[in-house]
Design a protein around this motif. Structure first.
Motif: not given
Length: 118
Positions: A69-76, A41-42
């Motif tokens: 450019x990394x999205x880290x979604x916790x508890x996902x 990602x951007x």
């Protein structure tokens, strides 16, 4: 006959193209610590993450990508599905990988070295 487009229309079309292309090349995986990672990602961009819980309750979250450019979604992994841009993600079907922490992409400003004379 020529067709004229307002500059704002062209700017919007460019932004949509960039947003779509920034998600199209993403790799998605989960970690052993219940995170979902979306790469490609951007960098330093905010993304809205649409969620559907295990009890079918819809919601949204905001995630800012890191400098890599990394999205880290916790508890996902507690969600049935996540939507990031046009990417619909089912956390239960994702491969589990080790997430290497982003160290940033700092670019060093080149310095000029004076020529040596002999």
């Amino acid at each position: 006959m020529s067709i004229k487009f307002p500059v704002s229309m062209l700017a919007i079309a460019s932004m949509l193209t960039l947003a779509h292309s920034s998600i199209a090349a993403a790799e998605v995986y989960k970690t052993s610590t219940n995170q979902v990672v979306v790469t490609g990602l951007t960098p330093k961009q905010k993304y809205e993450v649409k969620t559907v819980s295990a009890k079918d309750k819809a919601g949204t979250r905001k995630v800012t990508t890191n400098t890599c450019g990394e999205a880290v979604v916790s508890s996902a992994t507690k969600y049935k599905s996540l939507v990031v841009g046009t990417e619909t993600i089912d956390p239960t079907t994702l491969p589990t990988k080790v997430h290497a922490r982003c160290t940033g992409k700092k670019t060093k400003t080149p310095t000029a070295t004076p020529p040596t004379t002999k």
